[in-house]
Enzyme design. Structure first.
Site, PDB file in Angstrom:
ATOM      1  N   HIS A 178      45.921  36.924  43.029  1.00 55.96           N
ATOM      2  CA  HIS A 178      44.645  37.092  43.421  1.00 55.96           C
ATOM      3  C   HIS A 178      43.664  36.259  42.892  1.00 55.96           C
ATOM      4  O   HIS A 178      42.138  36.521  42.672  1.00 55.96           O
ATOM      5  CB  HIS A 178      43.833  38.543  43.597  1.00 55.96           C
ATOM      6  CG  HIS A 178      44.955  39.441  44.551  1.00 55.96           C
ATOM      7  ND1 HIS A 178      45.050  39.083  45.923  1.00 55.96           N
ATOM      8  CD2 HIS A 178      46.066  40.258  44.138  1.00 55.96           C
ATOM      9  CE1 HIS A 178      46.121  40.025  46.135  1.00 55.96           C
ATOM     10  NE2 HIS A 178      46.932  40.376  45.272  1.00 55.96           N
ATOM     11  N   SER A 302      39.989   7.696  36.997  1.00 56.41           N
ATOM     12  CA  SER A 302      38.648   7.816  37.507  1.00 56.41           C
ATOM     13  C   SER A 302      37.903   6.401  37.419  1.00 56.41           C
ATOM     14  O   SER A 302      38.168   5.813  36.247  1.00 56.41           O
ATOM     15  CB  SER A 302      37.713   9.024  36.977  1.00 56.41           C
ATOM     16  OG  SER A 302      36.537   8.627  37.809  1.00 56.41           O
TER      17      SER A 302
END
Length: 469
Positions: A178, A302
Site C-alpha cells: 500500500h 533529459s
C-alpha cells in the site's frame, strides 16, 4: 506543401513499420499480408498434393515426386515478384483467395504442361471455400509467429529476469505494501515472483492448440460428397489438417470458430499485463534509487537536465503493452462471434494480429534493454531499511503471541503494545532493543529479537528464489 504520401520509398504510417521496424522485423515472415498469401499458396499446394497422392478423385493421376518438389518450391521461392504478380491478379479478381488459385494454376501449367494434365488444375482449391484456405493459413501463421519469434524472445527475457533474481537473492529490500514500509524481503525474491508469474503464462502459451478445418461452405462437406460421394471426407479432412501440424476442428460453420485464437490472445495479454507490472515496479525501484541506470551512458537522458537518465525503456514498454493488449482484447472478444454460418468481421479483424504481436514484441525488447542497463544499489536499499526499524514490530509481537499461547506470563496484548511503540513515529534500533529487554522474554527469544535488524529480517526470501523453474 509537398505531400509525404508521395515520397519514395513509401513512408510507413505506423510506428512498427517505421521507427521500430528493426525490433519487429522477424514477424513480417509470419504475420504480414505477403506472409498470408505465401501461406495460402502453401495450403493450396499441400491440398493438391494430398488429393492426388491419396487418389481421392478417381481417375486422376498422382503427381510425381519431381512435380511435388517443384510445387513446394513455389512456396519456398515466394518473394517480391510473386507478391507483385498476385497483386496484379487480385486487381482483376477483386478476391484475394481466388487470385491465389489463378496464380497456382499458372504455375501448375508450367510444371505439368501436357494437354493430358490440364485437368489437374481443377483440383486446385477443389471443394474449398475461401475460409478453408484462410483458417489454415492463419493458424500456420500465428503458430509460426508464436513458436519461432515471440515465444523465444519472451522466454529469453524471463530467463534474464530469473538470472537477475538469483543474483540478487540475498540483497535485503524494504517492502512497500500500500505504498507504506512493510516487512523486508530481498530484491531477488521480488524479481523471482515476477519471473514465476511470467513463466506460468509462457507454459500456457507454449502448450496452445492451433486448430484448423477443411469442410466446405457451411461445414457439411456438401460439395465434397456431391463431387466424390464414396470418399470418407471427415477422415480425409482430419488427416490433411493434422499433416499441416494443426489440430483438427470437426464441427464448424463456414468459418473455423477462432476460439483457440481467443484463448491464445488472452494468455499473451495476461503475459503482457504481468510484464507491465514488472515495468512499473522496476521504474519505481529506479525512482527510489534501488537501481542505477549506469550503462549506456552515451545516451541522452533529459534534453535539458544533464544529470538525468530517464527510465524510458520501461515507459516505452508500458505504452506498447497497452496498445498490444487493446488489440488482443478486441481480437479475442470479436473473433469468437459470427452471425449464423458466416460474416466477414473476422477477415478484417485478423489483419491486426501482426500489430498486436508487434507491440508486445517491441515491449519485450525495450524491457530487456532496460534491465540490461541496470545495476542494483544495495547501499540505497540498506539505507531505507535502517530508517525503518518500526517494521520489526511485526516479528516482536508475533514472538510474544507464540509465547502467550504457550502460557508465558507478561505477553498480554502484544499487537496493541507494539502498535503504541511504532505506529506513526520512527524508532531506532536502541528503542526496539530497550522495548524487547523490558518484556521479560525467555533468554533465547530475547537474544534472537535483540539481534534482529531490518536487514536480517528477510525470512526465507533467499531460499524462495530456488522455486523458480
Amino acid at each position: 506543401m509537398a505531400s509525404l504520401a508521395d515520397a519514395t520509398p513509401p513512408i510507413a504510417l505506423g510506428a512498427l513499420d517505421g521507427r521500430y521496424r528493426a525490433a519487429v522485423a522477424p514477424l513480417v515472415d509470419h504475420l504480414s499480408e505477403p506472409a498470408l498469401n505465401r501461406e495460402r499458396v502453401h495450403v493450396e499446394v499441400e491440398w493438391l498434393i494430398f488429393l492426388t497422392t491419396h487418389q481421392v478423385v478417381p481417375g486422376v493421376r498422382a503427381l510425381t515426386a519431381d512435380e511435388q518438389a517443384k510445387l513446394r518450391q513455389v512456396v519456398a521461392d515466394f518473394g517480391a515478384d510473386e507478391i507483385a504478380e498476385l497483386a496484379e491478379i487480385e486487381r482483376e479478381t477483386q478476391h484475394d483467395v481466388k487470385a491465389v488459385e489463378y496464380f497456382l494454376k499458372r504455375r501448375l501449367t508450367r510444371i505439368a504442361p501436357s494437354d493430358a494434365d490440364k485437368g489437374l488444375a481443377e483440383l486446385i482449391h477443389f471443394c474449398c471455400t475461401s475460409e478453408d484456405v484462410n483458417n489454415l493459413s492463419y493458424a500456420l501463421m500465428v503458430k509460426g509467429a508464436v513458436t519461432q519469434v515471440w515465444l523465444p524472445r519472451a522466454t529469453a527475457f524471463v530467463e534474464g529476469v530469473a538470472t537477475m533474481a538469483s543474483d540478487l537473492r540475498d540483497v535485503p529490500l524494504l517492502a512497500h505494501t500500500h505504498g507504506q514500509p512493510a516487512t523486508p524481503t530481498t530484491m531477488g525474491k521480488e524479481l523471482a515472483v515476477l519471473a514465476h508469474r511470467l513463466g506460468r503464462q509462457l507454459r500456457r502459451i507454449g502448450s496452445a492448440e492451433y486448430l484448423g478445418k477443411l469442410n466446405g461452405a457451411t461445414g457439411t462437406y456438401g460439395a465434397h460428397l456431391a463431387a466424390v460421394p464414396d470418399a470418407d471426407w471427415p477422415s480425409l479432412s482430419r488427416e490433411f489438417v493434422e499433416s499441416l501440424g494443426l489440430q483438427w476442428n470437426p464441427l464448424t460453420t463456414q468459418i473455423e470458430s477462432h476460439d483457440w485464437q481467443a484463448e491464445l490472445y488472452a494468455d499473451v495479454a495476461r503475459f503482457n499485463r504481468i510484464l507491465h507490472n514488472l515495468c512499473t515496479d522496476v521504474w519505481t525501484y529506479i525512482s527510489l534509487g534501488y537501481f542505477a541506470q549506469v550503462r549506456g551512458q552515451g545516451t541522452v537522458g533529459s534534453s535539458t537536465m544533464p544529470h538525468k537518465v530517464n527510465p524510458i525503456r520501461f515507459e516505452n514498454a508500458e505504452a506498447n503493452l497497452e496498445v498490444s493488449n487493446a488489440l488482443l482484447d478486441v481480437l479475442g472478444s470479436t473473433l469468437v462471434n459470427s452471425r449464423l454460418q458466416r460474416d466477414l468481421t473476422d477477415s478484417s479483424m485478423q489483419r491486426n494480429i501482426g500489430t498486436a504481436f508487434g507491440h508486445s514484441l517491441l515491449a519485450i525488447d525495450n524491457a530487456s534493454r532496460g534491465l540490461a542497463g541496470l545495476d542494483a544499489v544495495p547501499a540505497a536499499m540498506a539505507a531505507d531499511l535502517d530508517a525503518n526499524w518500526e517494521v520489526l514490530g511485526e516479528p516482536v509481537q508475533s514472538a510474544m503471541r507464540a509465547l502467550g499461547a504457550q502460557g508465558v506470563a507478561g505477553m498480554e496484548n502484544p499487537y496493541e503494545r507494539l502498535k503504541e511503540l511504532t505506529r506513526g513515529r520512527r524508532i531506532t534500533g536502541d528503542d526496539l532493543r530497550e522495548f524487547v529487554a523490558g518484556l521479560g522474554l525467555p533468554d533465547d527469544v530475547a537474544k534472537r529479537l535483540s539481534e534482529l535488524t531490518p536487514q536480517t529480517y528477510i525470512g526465507a526470501a533467499p531460499q524462495l528464489v530456488d522455486f523458480l523453474d
